[in-house]
Design an enzyme around this catalytic site. Structure first.
Site, PDB file in Angstrom:
ATOM      1  N   HIS A 260     -17.802  -6.868  54.760  1.00  0.00           N
ATOM      2  CA  HIS A 260     -17.973  -5.668  54.746  1.00  0.00           C
ATOM      3  C   HIS A 260     -17.569  -4.278  54.567  1.00  0.00           C
ATOM      4  O   HIS A 260     -17.664  -3.548  54.366  1.00  0.00           O
ATOM      5  CB  HIS A 260     -18.170  -5.953  56.586  1.00  0.00           C
ATOM      6  CG  HIS A 260     -18.537  -4.618  57.101  1.00  0.00           C
ATOM      7  ND1 HIS A 260     -19.960  -4.126  56.822  1.00  0.00           N
ATOM      8  CD2 HIS A 260     -18.283  -3.018  57.729  1.00  0.00           C
ATOM      9  CE1 HIS A 260     -20.943  -3.200  57.766  1.00  0.00           C
ATOM     10  NE2 HIS A 260     -19.030  -2.766  58.114  1.00  0.00           N
ATOM     11  N   GLU A 261     -15.498  -4.223  55.018  1.00  0.00           N
ATOM     12  CA  GLU A 261     -15.001  -3.141  54.451  1.00  0.00           C
ATOM     13  C   GLU A 261     -14.220  -3.234  53.570  1.00  0.00           C
ATOM     14  O   GLU A 261     -14.331  -1.595  52.762  1.00  0.00           O
ATOM     15  CB  GLU A 261     -13.797  -3.773  55.338  1.00  0.00           C
ATOM     16  CG  GLU A 261     -13.928  -4.187  56.848  1.00  0.00           C
ATOM     17  CD  GLU A 261     -14.541  -2.737  57.977  1.00  0.00           C
ATOM     18  OE1 GLU A 261     -14.685  -1.739  57.226  1.00  0.00           O
ATOM     19  OE2 GLU A 261     -14.803  -3.058  58.967  1.00  0.00           O
ATOM     20  N   HIS A 264     -17.409  -0.723  51.859  1.00  0.00           N
ATOM     21  CA  HIS A 264     -16.901   0.820  52.073  1.00  0.00           C
ATOM     22  C   HIS A 264     -15.643   1.070  50.916  1.00  0.00           C
ATOM     23  O   HIS A 264     -15.827   1.886  50.336  1.00  0.00           O
ATOM     24  CB  HIS A 264     -16.324   0.549  53.437  1.00  0.00           C
ATOM     25  CG  HIS A 264     -16.889   0.610  54.776  1.00  0.00           C
ATOM     26  ND1 HIS A 264     -17.968   1.822  54.227  1.00  0.00           N
ATOM     27  CD2 HIS A 264     -17.354   0.269  55.845  1.00  0.00           C
ATOM     28  CE1 HIS A 264     -18.956   1.399  55.903  1.00  0.00           C
ATOM     29  NE2 HIS A 264     -18.253   0.112  56.563  1.00  0.00           N
ATOM     30  N   GLU A 290     -21.770   3.349  55.269  1.00  0.00           N
ATOM     31  CA  GLU A 290     -22.712   1.722  55.573  1.00  0.00           C
ATOM     32  C   GLU A 290     -23.261   0.545  55.521  1.00  0.00           C
ATOM     33  O   GLU A 290     -23.688  -0.290  54.727  1.00  0.00           O
ATOM     34  CB  GLU A 290     -23.540   2.205  58.041  1.00  0.00           C
ATOM     35  CG  GLU A 290     -23.015   0.837  58.182  1.00  0.00           C
ATOM     36  CD  GLU A 290     -21.818   0.566  58.862  1.00  0.00           C
ATOM     37  OE1 GLU A 290     -20.782   1.448  58.227  1.00  0.00           O
ATOM     38  OE2 GLU A 290     -21.468  -0.464  59.634  1.00  0.00           O
TER      39      GLU A 290
END
Lengths: 497, 497
Positions: A260-261, A264, A290
């Site tokens: 997830h990160e 980003h 997001e």
């Protein structure tokens, strides 16, 4: 120097102070010893005030005016100017004292919250939270008045320019109409959960994290990974940092926090270098950000193709062979796509996550409109949990209304971006398949160049040239709605019904 | 608000920006990925310029004037005001452009130096160094003129207020007159070096480091230890950080780097909290700071009493039992008090260290006075090495004139503080023994409360209330000279003659 160049220079200075703010915040969360809290809060508040003063500097008025005609040839300069004017308008409305007061109050509240949450102590955090929310509302009211907007719309607009309740309401209504029953069915047809035993030492999990990050295209010459209380990402395109945390008896949560990160971070690392230091060179709002993390985490990395490639990598890094036949692609898929009704937002799967967000959205609207007070939050929490999830939290504040940092840090209007990001990710992924129909063969082969190039040219490299809403329409061919997301969860989870 | 309070407020803001500068510099050396260099240099230069502008703000003139009478009742406020006026006078002389140019040039040069030093590439670093030194000299000339001082004196005065060549020259002459022969004799009577085999993993050495730091009184609630290319310390009293590096085949160097930096850190952690954020609450100049690190490293921790206490601690942390009879108090003492003529300043023992400093002092004076150019440095290095050490470096720039970061970072006039700090440490230690004659019994028992209290009340807690020179005289009863240092090395090393 032309007015345009002078203006760019001024914003470079502002950027350089924001740079300091950003990495000091990272340091606070990842490195700083406990005793440093007070001094750090003071320093951050000062930096915030200095930026505020530089943004609202009246001498910029004439420069902006002059620059407008100079910018005519370049859409990038025009966009840059538009964002500068937006920033100036918003910042000019807020008195410096309020900026400082809010920065200090939220630093203090956030620092206390860390301990008080552990102790489940809602009563002690309440006065601090009340002060933060009061100041936040004060800020929202000033912004609303200046922008001629509803107060909560002005707050939404801050995290994702252009976002309104009018846009959110029907989308959230359709999710609330669809998801609860859908989730029931998925849960009813799931096999019991299965855990794998392996080497879950921090070193091994970090080794896996680095391998997967590298595979997805994270550039370690321009970034790093560390551990912190809550996973997050931050930093500029030349120095992008993510964090995770490790559980000692499972790898799935941490691995997907990393993926997830990384989503980003890939966005940050792909921003247009030639506009570095200017607003137009920054990433778009939190909804779009997001969408990039969830694109990687949910769309790409919880899919079968990615799992096929990464299964042997995971197996080797975490010594999972010992699980014998229990360790296979089906059991791995089931583990990373498990659906459940839990208390904690950040632990939620993609089908229940939006319900957590709707709950917070309802409470934020009620507080902002004056329908409820800060001390009513626990009761409202329970009422909405009962409605959306079928259970209550009671005195379990820790895993109830004290679970998220946002309100304690003064972030009001931020939560909707998470779910709108998930919807956007699904819509982008659909467009990716349209553009490169065989892209999942790449994933299964461990090759992520084509998807990264697609993201770079369509999204990351665009900076803030157009708004998130315009970009979504440009890339996918239609405005953002929930249909791609609902198609996605139906096709991924519906088959098990 | 009184003028005094307004002024304190202004300096609190300046302090808060310096806070950012400081921890971002730490981050650069300890955490930052390579790619972040450019952006970090820009941000640091901006912060430096903002501080400069805030310090020289003309509106402060009237405030300072008014505050002077308000401060009359308090010696702390008077001292604070004195330092503020000093800072303003110095800063007002330097144009903002020069501040930015020097900050950027030295960031760029320092970053390049890290790589070019590895490659022994003097030729490529020379133009960058020339620019840094030219800007540094320009700065020095402006300061000298404004303060009516010799240029190099103005530079010395910057790192230790009040320091002059007139003061340094006779002291360094006496060291040059005494040390070379003394060192010859010590070396001639030394046993061959002995190494101990043990567990020198970074984890074990870090474990030892933490134990020793704790024993000396380092507060980990308000500080941390990490690793970096070169050991250093930084940070405020609430968040004090040190670094070290680990060798894989020996522990002595790293352990004493830790003890050295712990001395610096204890000074920072002991500063007067009630004056935090004001100049008078800061530590004194670099000479005094170095006296605190060397007090711990050389005076306390290379002495027999400390070794008696710490030997079992070292033994356990690093699994040294396997060395059998070779591992004993005598062999440990010999290892930590070994004298040798080496190329590297930071690796030098306390008897040869001053000669390294004298060499640099001579070159700095020659460059500042215009007697030599930057490109003459390698030749001057060899000439002075031959004179003071009896050997030359030739083309070995890496371990010659490229070994220290100082010149590449624009630090000119800093080196003398190291040796004057050693002299001061010896003089302080003599005063400690006078005040608490049985203090070494404490050390042997692992108790450091009394020595820390002595340092806290006599030195650390005094902030910048009086100058370093006045403080030394107040604590020790006489002005700084080299006699206590010469007594110290004679008593510690002379017995082996």
């Amino acid at each position: 120097m032309s007015a345009l160049e002078q203006l760019r220079d001024r914003w470079r200075t502002i950027h350089n102070v924001n740079h300091a703010y950003q990495y000091l915040s990272w340091d606070e969360a990842v490195m700083m010893p406990h005793g440093g809290g007070r001094g750090r809060a003071d320093s951050l508040a000062t930096l915030k005030r200095l930026v505020h003063e530089m943004v609202i500097d009246p001498s910029l008025e004439a420069l902006v005016e002059q620059a407008r005609s100079e910018a005519e040839g370049s859409e990038w300069d025009q966009a840059n100017l538009r964002i500068i004017e937006r920033e100036r308008k918003r910042a000019s409305a807020i008195p410096s004292d309020l900026v400082m007061a809010l920065s200090k109050a939220s630093s203090a509240c956030e620092q206390e919250w860390r301990n008080l949450r552990q102790q489940n102590d809602w009563k002690s955090v309440l006065p601090l939270l009340t002060e933060v929310i009061n100041l936040t509302l004060q800020r929202g009211e000033i912004l609303g008045e200046c922008l001629d907007m509803d107060v909560y719309d002005a707050m939404l607009d801050e995290y994702e320019p252009g976002l309104t309740q009018e846009f959110v309401n029907p989308i959230f209504d359709s999710l609330v109409g669809f998801l609860p029953d859908f989730v029931d069915n998925v849960i009813a047809s799931q096999d019991p959960p299965r855990k794998f035993s392996g080497d879950y030492s921090p070193e091994s999990q970090l080794d896996l994290a680095r391998k997967l990050m590298k595979t997805l295209g994270f550039n370690f010459e321009r970034g790093r990974i560390d551990t912190s209380h809550h996973p997050f990402s931050c930093g500029e395109f030349m120095d992008t940092r993510i964090t995770t945390r490790f559980s000692s008896d499972d790898f799935v949560e941490s691995m997907y926090a990393v993926l997830h990160e990384t989503g980003h971070a890939l966005y940050q690392q792909g921003l247009p270098p030639e506009w570095h230091g200017q607003p137009v060179g920054n990433s778009l709002g939190m909804m779009l950000h997001e969408s990039q993390s969830l694109f990687m985490e949910m769309q790409v990395c919880r899919g079968d193709a990615f799992l096929r490639h990464s299964m042997p990598v995971i197996e080797e890094s975490l010594s999972l062979k010992g699980n014998g036949a229990a360790w296979n692609l089906d059991s791995l898929s089931a583990a990373v796509r498990r659906v459940g009704r839990g208390k904690i937002r950040v632990d939620a799967d993609e089908t229940t996550y939006p319900l957590h967000v709707v709950l917070r959205y309802r409470i934020e609207r009620a507080i902002t409109s004056g329908d409820m007070g800060v001390d009513d939050i626990p009761a409202a929490w329970d009422e909405n949990m009962r409605d959306l999830f079928g259970f209550e939290l009671g005195d379990d504040f820790k895993d109830g209304c004290m679970q998220d940092v946002h309100w304690f840090a003064g972030l009001f209007g931020y939560f909707p971006c998470y779910s709108l990001g998930a919807l956007t990710a699904a819509q982008f992924y659909k467009a990716l398949i349209r553009d490169i129909p065989d892209i999942e063969d790449d994933f299964a082969a461990g090759s992520f160049d084509r998807v990264l190039n697609w993201l770079r040219s369509n999204i990351h490299g665009q900076g803030q040239l157009v708004s998130s809403f315009d970009l979504i329409e440009k890339v996918t061919g239609s405005p953002l709605d929930g249909s791609a997301f609902i198609d996605h969860v139906q096709s991924r989870y519906g088959s098990s019904n």
